[in-house]
Design a protein around this motif. Structure first.
Motif, PDB file in Angstrom:
ATOM      1  N   ASN A 172      71.411 -20.069  36.595  1.00 25.78           N
ATOM      2  CA  ASN A 172      72.391 -19.948  37.664  1.00 25.78           C
ATOM      3  C   ASN A 172      73.762 -19.976  37.061  1.00 25.78           C
ATOM      4  N   LEU A 173      74.869 -19.214  37.928  1.00 24.13           N
ATOM      5  CA  LEU A 173      76.167 -19.197  37.784  1.00 24.13           C
ATOM      6  C   LEU A 173      76.748 -19.408  39.122  1.00 24.13           C
ATOM      7  N   GLN A 174      77.490 -20.664  39.150  1.00 23.87           N
ATOM      8  CA  GLN A 174      78.164 -21.015  40.246  1.00 23.87           C
ATOM      9  C   GLN A 174      79.688 -20.182  39.979  1.00 23.87           C
ATOM     10  N   MET A 175      80.090 -19.527  40.819  1.00 24.87           N
ATOM     11  CA  MET A 175      81.421 -18.751  40.761  1.00 24.87           C
ATOM     12  C   MET A 175      82.377 -19.005  41.781  1.00 24.87           C
ATOM     13  N   ASN A 176      83.559 -19.761  41.503  1.00 29.90           N
ATOM     14  CA  ASN A 176      84.430 -20.420  42.452  1.00 29.90           C
ATOM     15  C   ASN A 176      85.862 -19.501  42.410  1.00 29.90           C
ATOM     16  N   SER A 177      86.700 -19.589  43.423  1.00 30.00           N
ATOM     17  CA  SER A 177      87.970 -19.091  43.366  1.00 30.00           C
ATOM     18  C   SER A 177      87.712 -17.740  42.745  1.00 30.00           C
ATOM     19  N   LEU A 178      87.233 -16.954  43.416  1.00 25.99           N
ATOM     20  CA  LEU A 178      86.923 -15.458  42.797  1.00 25.99           C
ATOM     21  C   LEU A 178      88.186 -14.538  43.130  1.00 25.99           C
ATOM     22  N   THR A 179      88.297 -13.823  42.144  1.00 21.58           N
ATOM     23  CA  THR A 179      89.635 -12.698  42.056  1.00 21.58           C
ATOM     24  C   THR A 179      88.875 -11.337  41.930  1.00 21.58           C
ATOM     25  N   PRO A 180      89.781 -10.193  42.458  1.00 23.41           N
ATOM     26  CA  PRO A 180      89.108  -8.942  42.311  1.00 23.41           C
ATOM     27  C   PRO A 180      88.896  -8.702  40.884  1.00 23.41           C
ATOM     28  N   GLU A 181      89.311  -9.412  39.863  1.00 17.84           N
ATOM     29  CA  GLU A 181      89.060  -9.089  38.415  1.00 17.84           C
ATOM     30  C   GLU A 181      87.599  -9.589  38.139  1.00 17.84           C
ATOM     31  N   ASP A 182      87.073 -10.472  39.073  1.00 17.63           N
ATOM     32  CA  ASP A 182      85.709 -10.955  38.842  1.00 17.63           C
ATOM     33  C   ASP A 182      84.549  -9.906  38.978  1.00 17.63           C
TER      34      ASP A 182
END
Length: 122
Positions: A79-89
């Motif tokens: 799994n990969l929990q991704m928070n506070s996402l930005t366009p660069e992600d």
């Protein structure tokens, strides 16, 4: 030998969260170093996060403090929990496997890959 299938990608707003999953079959992920990589068209596939068979983790500087890699050996799932996402992600996220996590976390050192799941942050 191991087969990997990613899921969980989609479109999210800036600052939002997303959880990616990679289900393995044919072998147990506990035997491998597992990693998440991101690729943008016409650019190299870049390492995002990795987890060793012993549970130790590593992250790209750009995602430290925002992303968390984990695995569920019972479900044979990464799994990969991704928070506070930005366009660069944004990009295509791939699950990869290799026997040991290399010192340089580069895609060329990983032998098995999933088909990828798209993440778009806008």
């Amino acid at each position: 030998q191991v087969q990997l299938v990613e899921s969980g990608g989609g479109s999210v707003q800036v600052g939002g969260s997303l959880r990616l999953s990679c289900v393995a079959s044919g072998d147990t992920i506990g035997r491998y170093c597992m990693g998440w990589f991101r690729q943008i068209p016409d650019r190299e596939r870049e390492g995002v996060a990795g987890i060793e068979s012993d549970g130790s983790t590593s992250y790209a500087d750009s995602v430290k403090g925002r992303f968390t890699i984990s695995k569920d050996n019972a479900k044979n799932t990464l799994n990969l929990q991704m928070n506070s996402l930005t366009p660069e992600d944004s990009g295509m996220y791939y699950c990869g496997a290799v026997q040991r996590c290399p010192i340089r976390f580069i895609a060329d050192d990983f032998g098995w890959w999933g088909q990828g799941t798209q993440v778009t942050v806008s």
